[in-house]
Design a protein around this motif. Structure first.
Motif, PDB file in Angstrom:
ATOM      1  N   LEU A  50       0.810  -1.212   0.000  1.00 38.95           N
ATOM      2  CA  LEU A  50       0.000   0.000   0.000  1.00 38.95           C
ATOM      3  C   LEU A  50       0.845   1.265   0.000  1.00 38.95           C
ATOM      4  CD1 LEU A  50      -2.719  -1.105   2.578  1.00 38.95           C
ATOM      5  CD2 LEU A  50      -2.910  -1.047   0.096  1.00 38.95           C
ATOM      6  N   LYS A  65       4.373  -6.447  -5.098  1.00 40.84           N
ATOM      7  CA  LYS A  65       3.486  -5.674  -5.986  1.00 40.84           C
ATOM      8  C   LYS A  65       2.930  -6.551  -7.116  1.00 40.84           C
ATOM      9  CE  LYS A  65       4.136  -1.341  -4.385  1.00 40.84           C
ATOM     10  NZ  LYS A  65       3.123  -0.354  -4.088  1.00 40.84           N
ATOM     11  N   ILE A  67       0.983  -9.707  -9.078  1.00 43.01           N
ATOM     12  CA  ILE A  67      -0.322 -10.355  -8.924  1.00 43.01           C
ATOM     13  C   ILE A  67      -0.174 -11.681  -8.167  1.00 43.01           C
ATOM     14  CG2 ILE A  67      -2.205 -11.454 -10.217  1.00 43.01           C
ATOM     15  CD1 ILE A  67      -1.908  -9.245 -12.290  1.00 43.01           C
ATOM     16  N   LYS A  70      -0.024 -10.956  -4.533  1.00 44.03           N
ATOM     17  CA  LYS A  70      -1.314 -10.510  -3.985  1.00 44.03           C
ATOM     18  C   LYS A  70      -2.255 -11.690  -3.756  1.00 44.03           C
ATOM     19  CE  LYS A  70      -1.077  -5.901  -6.085  1.00 44.03           C
ATOM     20  NZ  LYS A  70      -1.098  -4.978  -4.980  1.00 44.03           N
ATOM     21  N   LYS A  71      -2.140 -12.729  -4.609  1.00 43.37           N
ATOM     22  CA  LYS A  71      -2.992 -13.906  -4.441  1.00 43.37           C
ATOM     23  C   LYS A  71      -2.704 -14.605  -3.103  1.00 43.37           C
ATOM     24  CE  LYS A  71      -3.624 -15.135  -9.288  1.00 43.37           C
ATOM     25  NZ  LYS A  71      -3.065 -15.931 -10.390  1.00 43.37           N
ATOM     26  N   TYR A  99     -11.160 -12.620  -5.713  1.00 44.47           N
ATOM     27  CA  TYR A  99      -9.979 -13.489  -5.750  1.00 44.47           C
ATOM     28  C   TYR A  99     -10.221 -14.734  -6.600  1.00 44.47           C
ATOM     29  CZ  TYR A  99      -7.392 -10.832  -2.256  1.00 44.47           C
ATOM     30  OH  TYR A  99      -6.690  -9.837  -1.612  1.00 44.47           O
TER      31      TYR A  99
ATOM     32  N   TYR B 400      -6.587  -2.202  -3.886  1.00 44.31           N
ATOM     33  CA  TYR B 400      -5.138  -2.301  -4.126  1.00 44.31           C
ATOM     34  C   TYR B 400      -4.661  -3.750  -3.960  1.00 44.31           C
ATOM     35  CZ  TYR B 400      -5.423   2.720  -3.288  1.00 44.31           C
ATOM     36  OH  TYR B 400      -5.758   4.033  -3.337  1.00 44.31           O
ATOM     37  N   LEU B 402      -6.402  -6.645  -4.416  1.00 42.41           N
ATOM     38  CA  LEU B 402      -6.939  -7.678  -5.293  1.00 42.41           C
ATOM     39  C   LEU B 402      -5.919  -8.079  -6.359  1.00 42.41           C
ATOM     40  CD1 LEU B 402     -10.608  -6.445  -5.851  1.00 42.41           C
ATOM     41  CD2 LEU B 402      -9.677  -7.905  -4.066  1.00 42.41           C
ATOM     42  N   PRO B 403      -5.799  -9.388  -6.609  1.00 42.36           N
ATOM     43  CA  PRO B 403      -4.766  -9.852  -7.547  1.00 42.36           C
ATOM     44  C   PRO B 403      -5.183  -9.722  -9.012  1.00 42.36           C
ATOM     45  CG  PRO B 403      -5.888 -11.730  -6.546  1.00 42.36           C
ATOM     46  CD  PRO B 403      -6.509 -10.509  -5.962  1.00 42.36           C
ATOM     47  N   GLU B 404      -5.259  -8.522  -9.489  1.00 42.77           N
ATOM     48  CA  GLU B 404      -5.579  -8.241 -10.893  1.00 42.77           C
ATOM     49  C   GLU B 404      -4.704  -7.091 -11.354  1.00 42.77           C
ATOM     50  OE1 GLU B 404      -7.719  -9.585 -13.016  1.00 42.77           O
ATOM     51  OE2 GLU B 404      -9.330 -10.550 -11.889  1.00 42.77           O
ATOM     52  N   LYS B 405      -4.620  -6.911 -12.678  1.00 44.26           N
ATOM     53  CA  LYS B 405      -3.832  -5.794 -13.204  1.00 44.26           C
ATOM     54  C   LYS B 405      -4.500  -4.474 -12.812  1.00 44.26           C
ATOM     55  CE  LYS B 405      -1.556  -7.871 -17.135  1.00 44.26           C
ATOM     56  NZ  LYS B 405      -1.523  -8.045 -18.571  1.00 44.26           N
ATOM     57  N   LYS B 408      -7.099  -2.977 -15.194  1.00 47.70           N
ATOM     58  CA  LYS B 408      -8.370  -3.707 -15.226  1.00 47.70           C
ATOM     59  C   LYS B 408      -9.234  -3.307 -14.026  1.00 47.70           C
ATOM     60  CE  LYS B 408      -9.836  -8.448 -16.167  1.00 47.70           C
ATOM     61  NZ  LYS B 408      -9.429  -9.844 -16.116  1.00 47.70           N
ATOM     62  N   LYS B 409      -8.578  -3.231 -12.875  1.00 55.67           N
ATOM     63  CA  LYS B 409      -9.322  -2.824 -11.675  1.00 55.67           C
ATOM     64  C   LYS B 409      -9.819  -1.387 -11.830  1.00 55.67           C
ATOM     65  CE  LYS B 409      -5.934  -4.197  -8.783  1.00 55.67           C
ATOM     66  NZ  LYS B 409      -5.216  -4.439  -7.521  1.00 55.67           N
ATOM     67  N   LEU B 533      -3.371   1.661  -9.051  1.00 53.94           N
ATOM     68  CA  LEU B 533      -3.718   0.675  -8.030  1.00 53.94           C
ATOM     69  C   LEU B 533      -2.567  -0.283  -7.714  1.00 53.94           C
ATOM     70  CD1 LEU B 533      -7.372   0.024  -9.170  1.00 53.94           C
ATOM     71  CD2 LEU B 533      -6.555   1.486  -7.332  1.00 53.94           C
ATOM     72  N   SER B 534      -1.446  -0.061  -8.361  1.00 55.74           N
ATOM     73  CA  SER B 534      -0.290  -0.873  -7.985  1.00 55.74           C
ATOM     74  C   SER B 534       0.877  -0.001  -7.546  1.00 55.74           C
ATOM     75  CB  SER B 534       0.156  -1.762  -9.153  1.00 55.74           C
ATOM     76  OG  SER B 534       0.513  -0.971 -10.263  1.00 55.74           O
TER      77      SER B 534
END
Lengths: 232, 541
Positions: A50, A65, A67, A70-71, A99, B400, B402-405, B408-409, B533-534
């Motif tokens: 963050l 940072k 993906i 984050k999962k 998710y 921030y 969530l595991p997406e690009k 896209k978010k 968001l990243s």
């Protein structure tokens, strides 16, 4: 596994974190202790991705940072993060959908554990602060992350919820998850930590492993460092 | 030194010192003052002719005051106790104080603790409280000063006249707050009383509106503006609470008509006295409601201090069907917004959008200028664009995490704005077809241009968030936001003006070209914000 390598965070001229490095393995619980303003929340937010920072944070080997990282990550913020207009059940549904996870019953099990199951159709705005905190914890755990970071998770919780949360910590450790808990309630973490880090002025001033054989309690060490003005 | 004088002088002194210790706030203040100066300077460049009937200005003042009075007073049905601070409730309500006295002193807000417990005469306190509250009301109306340029060139309004309008605005807002308190005192804890009071309140407004409509319909002529002006001039409107007699006084001050000033000011004080006496004689036990309302207000203040957007939610939310039902990954964000908007009764058109549309239409109607209405619509949108659900989303960590690009978010976070901005713009400009009898292409061009301008302002907001994060100085961000908003509108304006002045293309084509330029700028801004968001900071949790 969580690896923090030489993380430095500045707010303008203020150095909030100074070259912080540590590592927590799978199936380990680490506690982050320190007085107000020590930089605990800042390092937690850096790990959660963050905040911008100098250095490196790896979550299960992935940059925090990314993906993939984050999962794997679950984060319980200091202030409950709740949507006013979603019901309790919808919060967990949203997390699972976001998710891309199927509900295998974890959502209801978490709600039962934290006594929120009868509040499933209550809106976020209708919950007390303690209940919001419980829901915030459920949101962080429902997607079954392997690395979970808690920022002052016990603030506002009732004794039952604190007891349940401690059980959750142990269950997470037993399942092989990596757990980091930032707190200033030392007595509440004495019984189950594997590693402890004490922060002061943005840097680590001591670290201790549960395996260390010393007569000085964590609490005594904490006060010696934060009140005595000397490093261990 | 008298305690109250000490309090006022030291509060003022500390506020000034605080500004000098915060460069961003100082900059914002200087920019604000400079803009007033610029508006006055630019306004005085005109040829001095006054092209429009001043009666129109009188009608505009009445509408503004009526809107402020009604919107402020109606808060009394919901949270009339927001004038108390949390400290007041905790310290005073549990103390040996009379409830009626406390309610009266609720007007004094945060100063209650200090004043109420001190050895101060009640009359002195009352003066102080009135003075403080009036000051706050006046501050809310400072935007009026920025209207100097067009009101000077259109109606010959002087700077002193504008100050009179500002004072009238403060007086109206103040009486609105007093009435809110009275309504709250009367209706507190009783749904039947709320229904009765609402019936009387809205019934009175409907009666005045109905009477005005009747007058407009009865007035002969083809020109609706002239017919409306004749109606608004009716002496009956002077009896409309606050807005009517304060408008009379303000117009009197501008014209130098002493009797109007006396009547306006006299009615103001009479009204104030009546409200105060009614509040004093009502025997009420309102502590529970006050506590609830104050907690809401306190959490809103805390949220503002922490940089969090507080959602304006209805008091009684109908949960309805539960479950998000659709969406996976980033798409779940948009589906979640649908559920939240349904419960928040926002859909695509919220109350503030409707109010702003009314102001836009009213402004265009009175100035008889489509472009003026369009400019007013854009001007008001600058202030409100950051209140969408996407802005609240940025203040919670989930988007921030969530595991997406990021891009896209970002798309799904903003998706609800696509239809919402078009609908809001349509409500603003469809009335133009009936007022100006223009063709539909012109209306469509205005709708598109406003929607594209909205995307530019969203882009500016996102870009600032991307660069500075949520933890930066709010004053600095606000200053930069206004400055950048002004800058990004320039390309569209240049394109439209060049096409209109040089190639003599129809207005609709020029406005469409402006929309295209705005769209390009928006896309550019969104492109630069795509990693928000990243890569940006979320420091609110």
């Amino acid at each position: 596994m969580l690896q923090v390598n030489h993380v430095t965070k500045k707010y303008g001229k203020l150095l909030a974190n100074r070259d912080v490095s540590f590592e927590i393995g799978n199936g380990e619980i680490a506690v982050l202790l320190g007085p107000n303003g020590a930089g605990k929340s800042t390092i937690i937010k850096c790990i959660a991705g963050l905040l911008r920072f100098d250095g490196e944070v790896l979550i299960d080997g992935f940059s925090n940072k990314s993906i993939d990282a984050k999962k794997c990550l679950g984060y319980v913020p200091e202030m409950p993060a709740i949507y006013d207009m979603l019901t309790v059940g919808e919060h967990l549904e949203f997390m699972l959908r976001a998710y891309k996870m199927e509900d295998d019953g974890t959502a209801d099990r978490l709600l039962e554990r934290f006594e929120l199951i009868d509040k499933k159709d209550k809106l976020g705005k209708e919950l007390s602060k303690g209940m919001q905190q419980k829901l915030s914890i459920c949101c962080a755990l429902v997607h079954r992350p392997s690395v979970i970071i808690f920022d002052e998770p016990m603030v506002g919780l009732d004794p039952h919820a604190i007891k349940q949360l401690k059980e959750v910590f142990t269950l997470l450790r037993d399942s092989g998850a990596t757990v980091l808990i930032s707190t200033h309630m030392i007595d509440s973490v004495e019984s189950y930590w594997d590693k402890a880090y004490i922060m002061k002025d943005g840097a680590f001033v001591a670290e201790r492993s549960a395996a260390d054989t010393t007569e000085q309690s964590l609490e005594d060490l904490f006060f010696a460092l934060t009140e005595g003005g000397k490093d261990a | 030194m008298n305690a109250l004088v000490y309090l006022v002088s030291h509060k003022l002194k500390n506020r000034i010192k605080e500004i000098f210790h915060r460069p961003a706030e100082l900059l914002l203040l200087l920019v604000g003052v400079a803009l007033v100066g610029f508006v006055i300077f630019a306004g005085n460049l005109g040829d001095g002719s006054v092209p429009r009937d001043k009666a129109e200005l009188s009608a505009i003042i009445f509408l503004l005051y009526a809107l402020v009075f009604v919107l402020t007073a109606k808060n009394g049905f919901v949270n009339g106790a927001s004038m108390f601070s949390m400290a007041d409730v905790n310290l005073l309500f549990t103390g040996p104080n009379k409830s009626k006295t406390l309610l009266s002193y609720g007007l004094f807000s945060a100063d209650v603790n200090l004043l109420f417990t001190g050895p101060n005469k009640s009359k002195t306190l009352l003066s102080y409280g009135l003075f403080s509250q009036m000051g706050r009301s006046l501050m809310l109306g400072l935007f009026i000063l920025y209207q100097y340029s067009w009101v000077h060139n259109t109606y010959g309004v002087t700077l002193l006249d504008l100050v009179y309008i500002l004072i009238g605005y403060g007086m109206t807002a103040f009486l609105g707050q007093m009435l809110a308190m009275l309504l709250y005192s009367f209706t507190s804890g009783s749904d039947s009383k709320v229904r009765t009071a609402k019936g009387v309140f809205y019934g009175m407004i409907a009666a005045f509106a109905g009477y005005l409509l009747l007058l407009v319909l009865r007035t002969p002529g083809d020109n609706w503006l002239e017919r409306a002006l004749v109606a608004v001039k009716t002496p009956v409107l002077h009896f409309f609470p606050a807005a009517g007699f304060i408008r009379l006084g303000v117009v009197g001050a501008m014209d130098g008509t002493t009797w109007q000033i006396l009547v306006g000011v006299g009615c103001f004080f009479a009204c104030l006295l009546v409200y105060y006496l009614l509040i004093s004689v009502l025997d009420i036990d309102y502590y529970e409601d006050v506590l609830k309302a104050t907690e809401v207000s306190f959490s809103a203040i805390t949220a503002r201090k922490e940089g969090k957007a507080q959602e304006m939610v209805p008091r009684n939310v109908k949960v309805g069907k539960t479950g998000i039902g659709k969406g996976a990954g980033a798409a779940a964000i948009a589906e979640k917004h649908k559920v939240e908007n349904r419960r928040g009764r926002v859909l695509w058109l919220d109350l503030s959008s409707v109010v702003f549309a009314v102001v836009t239409v009213g402004f265009a109607f009175f100035t008889k200028e489509m472009i003026a209405g369009f400019a007013m619509s854009i001007y008001m949108m600058v202030m409100t664009i950051g209140t969408g659900r996407w802005a609240k989303e940025l203040l919670l960590p989930y988007v921030y995490l969530l595991p997406e690009k990021s891009v896209k978010k970002l798309f799904y976070m903003l998706k609800e704005q696509i239809p919402a901005l078009l609908v809001q713009s349509a409500v603003n400009f469809i009335p133009f077809y009936f007022i100006f009898h223009c063709d539909w292409l012109t209306v469509v061009s205005f709708i598109l241009a406003r929607a594209c301008a909205a995307w530019m302002f969203i882009g500016v907001d996102l870009l600032l968030h991307r660069w500075f994060g949520a933890g930066s100085s709010k004053a600095l961000l606000l200053t930069l936001y206004f400055m950048l908003c002004a800058v990004v509108t320039i390309p569209g304006i240049i394109v439209a003006v060049v096409l209109y002045q040089s190639l003599f293309l129809p207005l609709s084509f020029c406005v469409l070209a402006m929309a295209a330029a705005e769209l390009l700028v928006s896309l550019l801004l969104l492109f630069f914000s795509r990693n928000i968001l990243s890569a940006s900071e979320c420091n609110n949790t």
